[in-house]
Design an enzyme around this catalytic site. Structure first.
Site, mmCIF file in Angstrom:
data_model
loop_
_atom_site.group_PDB
_atom_site.id
_atom_site.type_symbol
_atom_site.label_atom_id
_atom_site.label_comp_id
_atom_site.label_asym_id
_atom_site.label_seq_id
_atom_site.Cartn_x
_atom_site.Cartn_y
_atom_site.Cartn_z
ATOM 1 N N LYS A 5 0.865 -1.187 0.000
ATOM 2 C CA LYS A 5 0.000 0.000 0.000
ATOM 3 C C LYS A 5 0.896 1.229 0.000
ATOM 4 C CE LYS A 5 -3.919 2.127 2.458
ATOM 5 N NZ LYS A 5 -4.862 2.038 3.589
ATOM 6 N N SER A 39 -10.318 0.012 6.850
ATOM 7 C CA SER A 39 -9.661 0.125 5.547
ATOM 8 C C SER A 39 -8.972 -1.128 5.039
ATOM 9 C CB SER A 39 -8.645 1.276 5.562
ATOM 10 O OG SER A 39 -9.306 2.509 5.470
ATOM 11 N N SER A 84 -9.852 2.233 2.613
ATOM 12 C CA SER A 84 -8.913 2.937 1.765
ATOM 13 C C SER A 84 -7.894 2.041 1.079
ATOM 14 C CB SER A 84 -8.157 3.978 2.587
ATOM 15 O OG SER A 84 -7.336 3.347 3.560
#
EC number: 6.3.5.7
Lengths: 485, 483
Positions: free
Chosen positions: A76, A176, A152
């Site tokens: 990420k 997330s 997210s």
């Protein structure tokens, strides 16, 4: 090869059926082919990846490899990685090349020998539940490209779902990891707060943020967490505990397992099809020897409002460093110093980030602090106490991860409150600092449904065990989006 | 002026003498090239986190114990949010609601001689925080430069109650605090380098009235500026009020060149710092064990030493206070007494406080730089005590030692033949010669002019080149003149 588990890949590498360079190239090729459509990755650097793969092959050849050495993963883009552009999904950091490694990055790559396939797209500064707030454009859900992957950590979720990577990292401040895992048919784990170091993980809400694995199965998550977790003296909130093997209990039978079903998670507000899949999964658990007890989390309805005070408050302060002075975006034209700050931040941040900074600054303001921030902290304690009570009568709590399946791109983008409510079942877990998972438990309208598992503090191994046994008995987690080949 | 009472409170930023910064491993050494001592944490790169330096905490504990304060078993770091280019995170990590040191007091000597008095200044709190970097507004062709070497340097902010009533009291407090922080080894006290800087909150009121509105004079880095700034500010406030203008709460700067204070910002443009507990740091927990260990490592404190000097050495309050103003003075004095003997503590005190201090002052030297060592001075005082030399000759010997004309007082006395003449026969011979040669003075004395006696003493001493024992000269002269 692209659908293999981490364990199988590890064996294939060890048996020299494939090299890390070959394996990495396989995924890089898929990324090249499929990413323009899905937009899961924001940074790919073939040369860097292959250099890491060559180093991993050397370790394998030298006999100094760890269990996951040579396996490629996606990171990420919230984790700082030396020499890699680290954007956090923002224009503010679009050109920021990190000069240092996050602890998670160091542990996974320098220590465990995993290979980075690149940096995945995400909601800007992890603020969002659909990946639509990214400066680099929305991510498409591989199951249906007109839908969101969740957020997210949407880029990581889409990357793994589309098999652009065998596994990925995510971070979870209010859901997330779990919500995109649910929407993309993945297994995702948010560990107990303090288990995974936050050093080098760009802060959204410091007291809630926690990194964790996203993969195709609980077993993969356990192996990945083994490389991510551990005390870090650079993170004062990291917990000094003996290292553990999170895969150690995977196969334990579930006889006698007490599943707590919170009344509040099974009322209104959840799509019927989602609820049906969740109920069916719970039935499956009963077949596996578990018993269900009703529990109550009486303050859970306060979790979203409390979260939307605490998280923005911390974010408003955490994001102050993005001021155009030392690195990152600076407005091309400005007058005074104040003008530079205002233009830089007005141009560098997107709408959702600005909204949360404004909320955060407001709730911390003189005269409002007690009514908002302190009150939210009190609620946070009540919510944590609810879980403590609930765990007196059960071992694991279950419910839906998300109240709906993946929604359409743009469907909730204009209505922040609707968007915030998509994390209604996940947020309380962050407020309490507990470990939580999402595992695939069915399909509704041919789209994935996630079952949320919440454990007591440091019960990651048990959660993974509970998830793994379900995955031994069912095949939901093996389903792949039809369009991905 | 008499009808106004001055009220002063002081906030001091003492830079703590740690090797590394309060929340990072970067060096705190002064004077390095700009931005060479700023690591990822100090630069506030994305993702970095603070880790508290325990040495800084120990400094705070030492200070708390030294002033008899409550050292909080649990205190909390908070974020003070504001934007400025030399504040990399956009917030300063400080302590707000729960500081590590709470309360305490420092007793100071104000004035000197007959006007000297003691005053106890109560402290409100002392808390740990990080310093900001420096903005360099010159030499950048219209741009500002930022040096982050100082960013993250540990500070102890020490806050008093509004207890002081004059600039003299403020300076006495600041000096005592300066002495104390160096004494307990938590701050090097270097004011030029900014290691110890004071903010003075000043207001005036009619005696008995509630406190007036205060203005805060920022960043005073010398005791002289502290006094000048307060004196100017007080007069300015009185003038304003007497001319019918109300004082507005403000932060002001002192310009040493003009000797004036000028407003930097008023309350209207004061920041809302949006303080909240820093979620990156756990509450600071200080165990009883840790506190006791630090207590065991503390040196004898100025107050304790002062009491001991009064009790064991028979010094006056004033002398004891002066000799414990700094650890260096106290150490010098004690080393002098160690050589001269406890019975000579009072002359030792006088020599250190008067003769040595004057000589050091004349050459702008600190006591640690004194060319005359404590051992040398102690030896000198011994020779006065055993009548080898008179006080007057001792001053010559001291000067000789100062100039390096001998390694010890004895050597100087020997080499320069300064040993006092105590042989009655020899003195009697000199007296006789003087009386014979100064018949006029003798006659005057006998006629009742006391002054003539002094002239005769002077003549004898002159004849003896100053070395005759003055007491013996007096006695012999008196006896001869009476006879």
């Amino acid at each position: 090869m692209i659908n293999k588990s981490l364990k199988d890949l590890s064996q294939a590498l060890a048996a020299r059926q494939i090299s890390s360079v070959e394996l990495s190239a396989l995924f890089l090729d898929r990324i090249e082919r499929l990413n323009p459509e899905i937009n899961a990755f924001v940074t790919v650097d073939r040369e860097k990846t292959l250099a890491m793969a060559r180093a991993a092959d050397a370790r394998i050849a030298a006999g100094t490899a760890g269990p996951l050495t040579g396996i490629p993963v996606a990171q990420k883009d919230i984790f700082c990685a030396e020499g890699w552009t680290t954007t956090c999904g923002s224009k503010m950091l679009a050109n920021f090349v990190s000069p240092y490694d996050a602890t998670v990055i160091r542990k996974m790559h320098a220590e465990a020998g995993l290979v980075s396939l690149g940096k995945t797209n995400m909601d800007e500064f992890a603020m969002g539940s659909s990946n639509e707030t990214s400066y680099f454009g929305p991510v498409k859900n591989p199951w249906d490209r007109s839908r969101v992957p969740g957020g997210s950590s949407g880029g990581s979720a889409a990357a793994v779902a589309a098999r652009l990577a065998p596994a990925a990292t995510g971070t979870d401040t209010g859901g997330s990891i779990r919500q995109p895992a649910a929407l993309c048919n993945l297994t995702g784990l948010k560990p107990t707060y303090g288990v995974v170091s936050r050093y080098g993980m760009i802060a959204f809400a410091s007291s809630l943020d926690q990194g964790g694995p996203m993969a195709a199965s609980a077993e993969d998550c356990a192996l990945l967490l083994n490389t991510m977790a551990g005390f870090d003296e650079r993170d004062s909130t990291s917990l000094e505990r003996p290292t553990e093997d999170y895969a150690r209990d995977l196969d334990k039978p579930l006889n006698g397992l007490r599943i707590g079903l919170p009344r509040e998670f099974f009322g209104e507000g959840c799509d019927a099809a989602v609820m049906a899949a969740v109920q069916a999964a719970i039935k499956e658990y009963e077949k596996l020897g578990a018993t269900c007890v009703e529990v109550s989390l009486p303050n859970s309805h306060l979790s979203v409002p409390a979260y939307y005070v605490i998280a923005p408050a911390e974010a408003s302060s955490n994001l102050s460093r993005f001021d155009g002075v030392r690195y990152g975006y600076r407005a091309p034209e400005y007058g005074s110093l104040d003008d530079m700050y205002m233009k830089t931040r007005a141009q560098g941040f997107g709408a959702e980030v600005k909204r949360r900074i404004l909320i955060g600054a407001y709730v911390l303001s003189h005269g409002y602090y007690d009514a908002y921030y302190l009150q939210a902290q009190r609620i946070r304690r009540l919510i944590a106490n609810d879980f403590v009570e609930a765990f007196k009568s059960c071992d694991v709590i279950m419910g839906p991860t998300s109240p709906s399946i993946a929604f359409k791109l743009g469907e909730k983008a204009a209505d922040p409150v609707q968007m915030y409510l998509s994390d209604i079942y996940t947020i309380a877990v962050n407020l309490a600092g507990l470990p939580g998972m999402s595992i695939p438990c069915g399909l509704a309208e041919e789209l994935p449904v996630g079952l949320q598992l919440i454990g007591n503090y440091f019960d990651e191994a048990r959660l993974l065990n509970v998830a793994h046994r379900f995955q031994q008995a069912t095949d939901w987690h093996t389903r792949r989006p039809a369009a991905i080949a | 002026m008499n009808q106004w009472e001055v009220v002063i409170g002081i906030e001091t930023h003492a830079q703590l003498a740690t090797v590394s910064k309060i929340f990072s491993g970067a060096s705190t050494a002064f004077g390095a090239e700009p931005n060479t001592q700023a690591c990822a944490v100090d630069l506030a790169l994305p993702g970095v986190l603070p880790v508290l330096n325990r040495k800084a905490v120990e400094c705070a504990i030492r200070f708390g114990l030294a002033i008899g304060a409550h050292v909080a078993p649990r205190s909390v770091f908070a974020r003070k949010n504001y934007f400025y280019p030399d504040l990399p995170k956009g917030y300063q990590i400080s302590q707000f609601e729960l500081p590590v040191v709470q309360g305490g007091a420092i007793t100071v000597q104000v004035g000197s001689g007959d006007k000297a008095y003691e005053k106890t200044i109560t402290l409100t709190r002392a808390h740990l925080e990080e310093d900001a970097g420096k903005s360099l507004h010159e030499d950048f062709h219209g741009k500002s430069g930022i040096d982050l070497n100082r960013a993250g340097t540990p500070l102890l902010e020490i806050v008093t109650e509004p207890d002081m009533r004059s600039s003299d009291e403020a300076v006495a407090y600041a000096r005592a605090l300066h002495g104390l922080v160096r004494w307990i080894g938590i701050c090097d006290g270097n004011m030029q380098e900014g290691s110890f800087r004071c903010d003075a909150n000043v207001s005036v009121r009619r005696p008995g009235a509630p406190f007036g509105t205060r203005r805060e004079i920022k960043n005073l880095n010398s005791f002289r500026f502290l006094k000048e700034a307060i004196d100017f500010e007080v007069q300015w406030q009185i003038n304003e009020i007497e001319e019918g203008r109300a004082i507005q709460q403000a932060t002001v700067l002192f310009d040493p060149d003009t000797g004036e204070t000028r407003t930097m910002r008023t309350k209207e443009d004061a920041h809302d710092y949006r303080y909240f507990p820093d979620p990156d740091l756990l509450p600071l927990v200080i165990s009883a064990d840790w506190m006791e260990r630090v207590r065991g490592e503390l040196p004898e404190l100025p107050g304790q030493k002062r009491e001991r000097f009064m009790r064991d050495l028979g010094l006056s309050t004033y002398d004891a206070g002066t000799l414990t103003a700094s650890q260096e003075i106290a150490a010098y004095f004690e080393a002098t007494v160690a050589v001269a003997g406890q019975a000579n503590a009072k002359p030792c005190a006088n020599w250190v406080m008067v003769d040595l201090a004057a000589r050091l002052n004349k050459e702008g030297k600190e006591i640690v730089e004194s060319p005359v060592s404590a051992v040398q001075l102690g030896g000198l005082i011994q020779r006065i005590a055993d009548n080898t030399i008179s006080n007057n000759i001792a001053k010559k010997v001291f000067e000789a030692l100062w100039n390096g004309e001998g390694a010890t007082a004895d050597e100087v006395i020997d080499k320069q033949g300064l040993k006092q003449i105590t042989d009655t026969g020899a003195i009697e011979k000199l007296v006789d010669e003087v009386l014979a040669a100064n018949a006029a003075n003798v006659a005057e004395y006998k006629a009742g002019k006391e002054k003539a006696f002094n002239a005769l003493v002077g003549q004898v001493m002159k004849a003896a080149k100053g070395k005759a024992n003055p007491q013996q000269v007096n006695e012999l002269l008196k006896a001869k003149l009476a006879g």
